[in-house]
Design an enzyme around this catalytic site. Structure first.
Site, mmCIF file in Angstrom:
data_model
loop_
_atom_site.group_PDB
_atom_site.id
_atom_site.type_symbol
_atom_site.label_atom_id
_atom_site.label_comp_id
_atom_site.label_asym_id
_atom_site.label_seq_id
_atom_site.Cartn_x
_atom_site.Cartn_y
_atom_site.Cartn_z
ATOM 1 N N TYR A 126 0.843 -1.202 0.000
ATOM 2 C CA TYR A 126 0.000 0.000 0.000
ATOM 3 C C TYR A 126 0.872 1.244 0.000
ATOM 4 C CZ TYR A 126 -4.236 -2.589 1.362
ATOM 5 O OH TYR A 126 -5.320 -3.428 1.391
ATOM 6 N N TYR A 165 -0.408 -9.821 0.718
ATOM 7 C CA TYR A 165 0.619 -9.234 1.581
ATOM 8 C C TYR A 165 0.568 -9.874 2.971
ATOM 9 C CZ TYR A 165 -3.313 -6.257 3.129
ATOM 10 O OH TYR A 165 -4.530 -5.800 3.571
ATOM 11 N N ARG A 175 -2.746 -11.921 3.692
ATOM 12 C CA ARG A 175 -4.093 -11.571 3.229
ATOM 13 C C ARG A 175 -4.282 -12.031 1.793
ATOM 14 N NH1 ARG A 175 -7.696 -8.208 4.502
ATOM 15 N NH2 ARG A 175 -8.865 -10.077 4.090
ATOM 16 N N HIS A 178 -7.343 -8.689 -2.470
ATOM 17 C CA HIS A 178 -8.648 -8.069 -2.172
ATOM 18 C C HIS A 178 -8.638 -6.588 -2.510
ATOM 19 C CE1 HIS A 178 -6.230 -7.384 1.446
ATOM 20 N NE2 HIS A 178 -6.953 -6.283 1.620
ATOM 21 N N HIS A 180 -10.650 -3.052 -1.222
ATOM 22 C CA HIS A 180 -11.536 -2.460 -0.210
ATOM 23 C C HIS A 180 -12.564 -1.565 -0.900
ATOM 24 C CE1 HIS A 180 -9.041 -3.566 3.330
ATOM 25 N NE2 HIS A 180 -8.047 -3.483 2.470
#
Ligand SMILES: [Fe+2]
Length: 255
Positions: A126, A165, A175, A178, A180
């Site tokens: 991110y 990640y 995770r 995905h 959000h």
């Protein structure tokens, strides 16, 4: 904390939940779909799950109304994460297009609904100061964007397929891929924050955030590959429909 103390704490929290919370759940949620507020394998829920009975407030006028985005002008590239942060080239990774419909609890389309999206880049990183995962940032990818449903409740955006990640929830925790989502419905109380997953991801089986959702609700979180949405020679297409409230509501991340 010693393991024995942790176990006692978990049992205590479970007792609190069973004794106090069940009578106070919001009946508009289908508890066979929505995640439990307390799911010990997802460790942060131990700290944030309510331990006292919920107080159900009568809905005020402010909650029955909401932001109106009908005349809200989005930036021309807001819906295209493959282009909205370009500095010196194309972002790296697999281009995808995500398309779907936003519905209310009666199955009616929700026009002019603002959808905000954020995600990791193709390497699983991110653009955020607290993300210190040892994976490269992409100078041409910010990982955030927004779009609006049309008059029939349809939305569509372009992005790069996010990478997996690691996170510190438990040893070797990763995770699944995905995206959000945050949606504003026609009332403040219909705001929805959730995550979209991809079909066939082997990490889903090991992910306590996904597993916290009841079995009946998990399939609502997985997008479907769709050849009709796929754009030839450009991007694979995924379909993800979202229900804002009611019995078939898409599971909330922040319930
Ligand atoms: Fe994430």
């Amino acid at each position: 904390m010693p393991t024995s103390h942790k176990f006692v704490l978990l049992v205590f929290l479970e007792l609190l939940k069973n004794n106090f919370m069940n009578d106070f759940e919001d009946s508009s949620f289908d508890l066979e779909i929505q995640p439990s507020r307390l799911y010990p394998e997802y460790t942060s829920t131990i700290l944030r799950a309510p331990t006292k009975p919920l107080i159900i407030l009568k809905k005020s006028l402010a909650e029955r109304t909401g932001p109106i985005f009908k005349d809200f002008n989005l930036g021309i590239l807001d819906h295209d994460l493959t282009k909205n942060a370009i500095k010196n080239g194309e972002p790296l990774g697999e281009r995808i297009v995500v398309q779907g419909k936003v519905l209310n609890e009666k199955g009616q389309p929700m026009p002019h609904t603002l959808i905000e999206i954020w995600q990791a880049n193709a390497a699983g990183r991110y653009v955020h100061k607290v993300d210190q995962h040892d994976a490269p940032l992409d100078p041409n990818f910010l990982g955030s964007g927004r779009c609006m449903t049309d008059a029939e409740g349809n939305y569509r955006f372009y992005t790069i397929k996010p990478g997996a990640y690691p996170w510190g929830n438990h040893p070797n925790a990763w995770r699944p891929n995905h995206i959000h989502f945050s949606l504003f419905g026609n009332q403040i109380s219909s705001r929805l924050i959730t995550q979209m997953y991809f079909p066939g991801d082997p990490l889903l089986e090991y992910d306590p955030i996904y597993q916290a959702v009841k079995a009946k609700g998990r399939e609502l979180l997985i997008s479907k590959f769709d050849l009709d949405v796929t754009e030839p020679n450009f991007a694979l297409g995924y379909r993800f429909d979202i229900v804002l409230r009611g019995h078939n509501a898409t599971p909330f991340e922040n319930r």
